[in-house]
Design an enzyme around this catalytic site. Structure first.
Site, mmCIF file in Angstrom:
data_model
loop_
_atom_site.group_PDB
_atom_site.id
_atom_site.type_symbol
_atom_site.label_atom_id
_atom_site.label_comp_id
_atom_site.label_asym_id
_atom_site.label_seq_id
_atom_site.Cartn_x
_atom_site.Cartn_y
_atom_site.Cartn_z
ATOM 1 N N SER A 150 15.135 47.558 40.058
ATOM 2 C CA SER A 150 16.574 47.765 40.191
ATOM 3 C C SER A 150 17.162 48.069 38.833
ATOM 4 C CB SER A 150 17.244 46.516 40.765
ATOM 5 O OG SER A 150 18.655 46.632 40.741
ATOM 6 N N TYR A 164 18.057 37.390 41.042
ATOM 7 C CA TYR A 164 17.689 38.782 41.321
ATOM 8 C C TYR A 164 17.483 39.569 40.028
ATOM 9 C CZ TYR A 164 18.054 43.478 43.360
ATOM 10 O OH TYR A 164 17.826 44.790 43.742
#
Length: 261
Positions: A150, A164
């Site tokens: 990401s 995350y």
């Protein structure tokens, strides 16, 4: 002459392949003639997506449901895949989760869950798949591991998704480490770092902030299925054969330039 971007007849495993970015990637590979195995927790959803993709062709899609939080499930998944295939050309680690909560109340169990699925079990699955990945590979014809990271793993974000960002940052570096240590075994390792895409994970953010995200993106839009699938197809094809240890952002430039517009 076959295109240098061909993935025809390649055997591919896509985790989290029944929805969102994983489904986009699986769709792209099937559309270009690959044999794609998709896995996720919900067997009925996996089967539904596989049926739909098989109807489109020209490649194949096979559902192999598994709960990738569990090491035993990973072993079962790879054992089942090994009964069907004598090698694996491409492993795409896309399955993941996130958790957004204030620092003061961020739960330990959520941190553990996210790190486990988004980082630890990616390593576990690569380990388990390595005999299949190296069964027919060579330095001149490597198998590929593509980890879906990401852009949030590359910089600081405003959302309180602490586990995350830690997991994705760790995944990016783990990928580079494996690229350097294991590339000589005939396997390349690369990261694809998506920005904003239409997915379940991004749905709430896009609902609240979609107009702002689009307006501050240098390309004026969010990512499409073709953008993410095309990047993975490049890495899986002859064109990407010498790309190893890279992190490719697929975000229209927003992670670097979006807030400067």
């Amino acid at each position: 002459m076959e295109s240098i971007f061909s993935v025809n007849d390649k055997v591919v495993l896509v985790t989290g392949g029944s929805r969102g970015i994983g489904e986009m990637i699986a769709t792209g590979f099937v559309a270009h003639g690959a044999k794609v195995y998709i896995t996720s927790r919900k067997a009925d959803v996996c089967e539904k997506v596989a049926t739909a993709l098989n109807a489109r062709g020209p490649g194949q899609c096979i559902a192999l449901p598994a709960d990738l939080q569990s090491l035993d499930e990973i072993k079962r998944l790879v054992a089942e895949l090994s009964k069907r295939e004598d090698h694996l050309d491409v492993l795409i680690n896309n399955a993941g989760a996130t958790w957004n909560e204030s620092f003061e109340t961020y739960p330990d169990e959520a941190f553990e869950k996210i790190i486990n699925l988004d980082l630890r079990r990616v390593f576990s699955l690569i380990q388990a798949c390595f005999p299949l990945l190296t069964a027919k590979s060579s330095n001149s014809n490597p198998s590929r591991v593509i980890n879906i990271g990401s852009v949030n793993g590359e910089g600081i974000v405003s959302n309180e998704v602490y586990a995350y960002t830690a997991a994705k940052s760790g995944l990016h570096h783990l990928t580079r480490h494996m690229a350097g240590k294991l590339g000589h075994k005939g396997v390349t390792f690369n990261n694809v770092a998506p920005g904003a895409f239409q997915s379940k994970m991004m749905a709430e953010t896009l609902k609240k902030h979609g107009d702002h995200i689009r307006s501050t993106n240098p390309m004026g839009r969010i990512g499409s299925a073709e953008d993410i699938a095309g990047t993975c197809i490049y890495l899986a094809s002859r064109a990407g054969e010498h790309t190893n240890g890279a992190t490719i952002a697929v975000d229209g430039g927003s992670s670097w330039y979006g807030n400067r517009l």
